[in-house]
Design a protein around this motif. Structure first.
Motif, PDB file in Angstrom:
ATOM      1  N   UNK A 119     -55.371   9.707  18.475  1.00  0.00           N
ATOM      2  CA  UNK A 119     -55.022   8.489  19.860  1.00  0.00           C
ATOM      3  C   UNK A 119     -56.356   8.116  20.076  1.00  0.00           C
ATOM      4  N   UNK A 120     -57.499   8.999  20.072  1.00  0.00           N
ATOM      5  CA  UNK A 120     -58.885   8.224  20.569  1.00  0.00           C
ATOM      6  C   UNK A 120     -59.444   7.397  19.416  1.00  0.00           C
ATOM      7  N   UNK A 121     -59.221   7.766  18.368  1.00  0.00           N
ATOM      8  CA  UNK A 121     -59.482   6.852  17.061  1.00  0.00           C
ATOM      9  C   UNK A 121     -58.824   5.389  17.101  1.00  0.00           C
TER      10      UNK A 121
ATOM     11  N   UNK B 166     -57.671  -8.234  26.540  1.00  0.00           N
ATOM     12  CA  UNK B 166     -58.317  -6.853  26.499  1.00  0.00           C
ATOM     13  C   UNK B 166     -58.296  -6.109  27.765  1.00  0.00           C
ATOM     14  N   UNK B 167     -58.595  -6.873  28.865  1.00  0.00           N
ATOM     15  CA  UNK B 167     -58.368  -6.321  30.320  1.00  0.00           C
ATOM     16  C   UNK B 167     -56.945  -5.514  30.272  1.00  0.00           C
ATOM     17  N   UNK B 168     -55.951  -6.137  30.072  1.00  0.00           N
ATOM     18  CA  UNK B 168     -54.600  -5.519  30.031  1.00  0.00           C
ATOM     19  C   UNK B 168     -54.428  -4.550  29.244  1.00  0.00           C
ATOM     20  N   UNK B 169     -55.027  -4.740  27.863  1.00  0.00           N
ATOM     21  CA  UNK B 169     -54.931  -3.356  26.943  1.00  0.00           C
ATOM     22  C   UNK B 169     -55.584  -2.311  27.423  1.00  0.00           C
TER      23      UNK B 169
ATOM     24  N   UNK C 241     -55.156   3.396  29.476  1.00  0.00           N
ATOM     25  CA  UNK C 241     -55.658   4.202  30.450  1.00  0.00           C
ATOM     26  C   UNK C 241     -54.247   4.883  30.969  1.00  0.00           C
ATOM     27  N   UNK C 242     -53.186   3.957  31.351  1.00  0.00           N
ATOM     28  CA  UNK C 242     -52.018   4.750  31.521  1.00  0.00           C
ATOM     29  C   UNK C 242     -51.453   5.877  30.599  1.00  0.00           C
ATOM     30  N   UNK C 243     -51.707   5.119  29.417  1.00  0.00           N
ATOM     31  CA  UNK C 243     -50.874   6.076  28.321  1.00  0.00           C
ATOM     32  C   UNK C 243     -51.853   7.133  28.062  1.00  0.00           C
TER      33      UNK C 243
ATOM     34  N   UNK D 187     -52.458  13.262  28.437  1.00  0.00           N
ATOM     35  CA  UNK D 187     -52.811  14.051  28.753  1.00  0.00           C
ATOM     36  C   UNK D 187     -52.157  15.046  29.699  1.00  0.00           C
ATOM     37  N   UNK D 188     -51.071  14.423  30.467  1.00  0.00           N
ATOM     38  CA  UNK D 188     -50.287  15.210  31.322  1.00  0.00           C
ATOM     39  C   UNK D 188     -49.261  15.887  30.462  1.00  0.00           C
TER      40      UNK D 188
END
Length: 646
Positions: free
Chosen positions: A21-23, A185-188, A193-195, A200-201
């Motif tokens: 996911x990070x990549x 890019x801002x919306x992405x 961040x939300x995803x 994480x939760x």
């Protein structure tokens, strides 16, 4: 649990999902940033191209002014030529571009087409017209050509304006795209961040919260708690392990069977220690030689403690040296290097002063100092004292290839066994001394018998007495006068032989100090015969066993006796080298003798035969080198494998 985690398929591992996911997020972000940077770079290059193209309009009119000013002035032609060259260079930069500035035209078909039109007009009309003006020499004709040039100039400038307009339109579109990308890019970023928070939760916070709740319930003695296994990742493995732990705790809580088994295992370990102690003590009580006692002791201890190597070292208090008596699992190179060391040269020697030495990891010690055991490949070391009557007589060491911690029970067991080994060694030494004393008593009895049985000397005296009786019957005074001195000389010789035999047979070592006894023998020989005697003692080897020391001393006495009787020497030199091998050399500068003739006589030469027999008892090699008029050298070599432990 770690093994279970490692056995999970890589696609089900939580770490893999987080990394993937990070990549992905990082790749998308980098791609968006890279695209905005590309747009910015293109806008910057296009802006520079607009500036350069706009400057062409100004340069076109300035070129017309310079042509007008050059009419009738030949010296102004070079300045016009320079302006033409700069114009050509600017057009070339617009056409080819310059990534360093940056400077380049957008790669659209309309802009490239218009750029070619500008270049065509410049090459075919404007540049040619300027060159015609410079080539004319008649001022009137120059004015006419210049007028024609000026007439074509507005169309050329209009072509440049069209190029600039096309570039401006293209850059406006790219500016719009740049703003759209930045907004996307801002919306992405917000969506990522939300995803990420949700994942994480879902992957971490939720399972950790459930596990905390389960642990809290178990801490309140709720042993029925079990965690749901909702995933197949590491948290699923943890939940499974938690449930297994809960099952085990609940089982242990219900019964005491495991506790009883644990107590039983401890009792078995204690019984094993007691059996080891009794077995080793029983072995040490057997009438074995010291070397066999040490070897059997070391083998039993290594088997009990699971050691990979070990040594038993005996302390020589006189020289403060430790000598390796037996070893197991140690290379011959190490034994050759440490067979005889000072007590302060290694950890095994330090134990004789400071007590127990335990090394869990050689890497934790001072690496500036050399540790031969570490070079040998051992990881841990344990050294214990060998005690006899509260006196340190040596040490034994246990070497481990892997990390080994000696428990308190094992430490007490090894200390006790070290005392048992010391007592066994001391007992064997006392037994050896008793044997040596018994041999000495036996030799005293032999001395009493030999006092009246010096066969060779008495036979000579018997013959002389018979001759004396015959002379007395014949009343031959002259013959009697000749026989009387021979009788006296024979009696004196027999008396000296008896005294020497008595002295040799009654010789007994005091406190196993061979060096001092040998010095006493040489000094006594020098006082009795007047022959100069010298003794040299060298080497730091372990002392010989008492019975071997006594035989060496007897051989030295017999060798000096032969020098007194037969050599007629002026000097005698005795050299003793006590290394791992033991050697004795006795050299005189006397008359010498022919070895072949001695061998022909067989047993007639009693002194040499006696020394040879004593050497055979020692399992030592005995050699004689002599020649008439060249003195005699007697050598005794006792190899290391035949030495007995003192």
């Amino acid at each position: 649990m770690m093994n279970a985690s490692q056995s999970l398929p890589i696609g089900k591992r939580l770490t893999f999902r987080i990394l993937l996911t990070t990549l992905i997020g990082l790749a998308l972000t980098l791609a968006a940033i890279a695209y905005t940077l590309l747009l910015s770079w293109q806008l910057e290059g296009g802006g520079a191209a607009i500036n350069e193209a706009g400057s062409l309009r100004m340069r076109s009119y300035r070129l017309a002014i310079e042509l007008e000013q050059s009419i009738g002035k030949p010296q102004a032609v070079s300045r016009v030529a320079q302006s033409l060259a700069e114009y050509d260079r600017t057009l070339a930069d617009l056409q080819a571009g310059d990534a360093k500035r940056p400077l380049f035209l957008p790669v659209t078909a309309s802009i490239r087409k218009q750029m070619r039109e500008v270049q065509k007009d410049w090459q075919q009309h404007i540049r040619v017209g300027a060159q015609n003006v410079m080539q004319e020499t008649d001022p009137v004709r120059q004015q006419a050509v210049l007028a024609e040039y000026v007439q074509k100039l507005p169309d050329f400038v209009e072509s440049i304006n069209q190029l600039v307009s096309l570039v401006e339109v293209e850059l406006a579109e790219k500016t719009t795209w740049l703003r759209l990308c930045q907004t996307a890019l801002i919306f992405m970023s917000l969506a990522a961040s939300v995803a990420l928070l949700y994942l994480l939760y879902l992957w971490i916070v939720g399972p950790v919260t459930r596990m905390q709740a389960g642990i809290a319930r178990m801490s309140k003695d709720d042993l029925s708690v079990r965690l749901p296994i909702e995933t197949e990742d590491e948290f699923g493995v943890l939940a499974q392990a938690f449930n297994q732990m809960a099952d085990r705790v609940q089982t242990v809580h219900r019964t005491l069977e495991d506790r009883v088994s644990e107590k039983t295992a401890k009792l078995q370990a204690q019984n094993h220690e007691i059996s080891t102690l009794y077995e080793t003590a029983g072995f040490l009580a057997r009438p074995n030689a010291i070397e066999e006692l040490c070897r059997g002791f070391l083998q039993r201890i290594m088997q009990r403690i699971h050691a990979d190597g070990g040594t038993v070292r005996i302390l020589d208090n006189k020289s403060d040296h430790l000598h390796i008596t037996v070893h197991e699992g140690i290379s011959e190179q190490m034994i050759e290097e440490e067979h005889c060391i000072k007590t302060n040269d290694c950890l095994c020697g330090a134990a004789t002063h400071s007590g127990i030495v335990l090394v869990r990891d050689f890497r934790q010690l001072n690496q500036q100092r050399r540790y031969r055991c570490q070079e040998e490949g051992f990881f841990s070391l344990a050294v214990f004292q060998i005690l006899a009557r509260e006196q340190v007589i040596g040490s034994f060491s246990l070497h481990f290839a892997n990390e080994r911690v000696i428990s308190g029970e094992e430490r007490r067991l090894l200390e006790t066994l070290g005392k048992n080994l010391g007592s066994a060694i001391e007992n064997q030494r006392l037994i050896a001394k008793e044997k040596e004393f018994a041999v000495s008593q036996e030799r005293n009895l032999l001395a009493q018998g030999l006092h009246d049985s010096i066969a060779q000397g008495l036979n000579f005296l018997n013959l002389q007495v018979q001759m004396l009786e015959d002379s007395l019957r014949r009343n031959d005074v002259e013959e009697i006068k000749d026989i009387a001195p021979l009788l006296r000389a024979g009696v004196e010789e027999s008396y000296e032989d008896v005294r020497e035999l008595l002295l040799n047979f009654r010789t007994r070592l005091q406190d196993s100090n061979l060096e001092s006894e040998m010095r006493n023998v040489v000094n006594k020989f020098q006082r009795q015969t007047g022959v100069h005697g010298e003794i040299q003692l060298a080497g730091s080897g372990a002392p010989l066993a008492p019975e071997q020391q006594l035989q060496v001393l007897f051989i030295l006495q017999e060798a000096l006796s032969n020098v007194r009787k037969h050599a007629h020497a002026s000097n005698v030199k005795v050299v003793v080298a006590n290394e791992r091998d033991f050697s004795l050399t006795v050299t005189d500068d006397g008359a010498g003798f022919n070895l072949d003739r001695v061998h022909e006589k067989g047993d007639a030469h009693v002194g040499l035969r006696i020394m040879q027999e004593r050497a055979e008892r020692l399992s030592a090699s005995f050699g004689i080198h002599s020649q008439p008029g060249g003195g005699t050298t007697i050598t005794l070599q006792l190899p290391r494998q035949e030495r007995l432990v003192a």
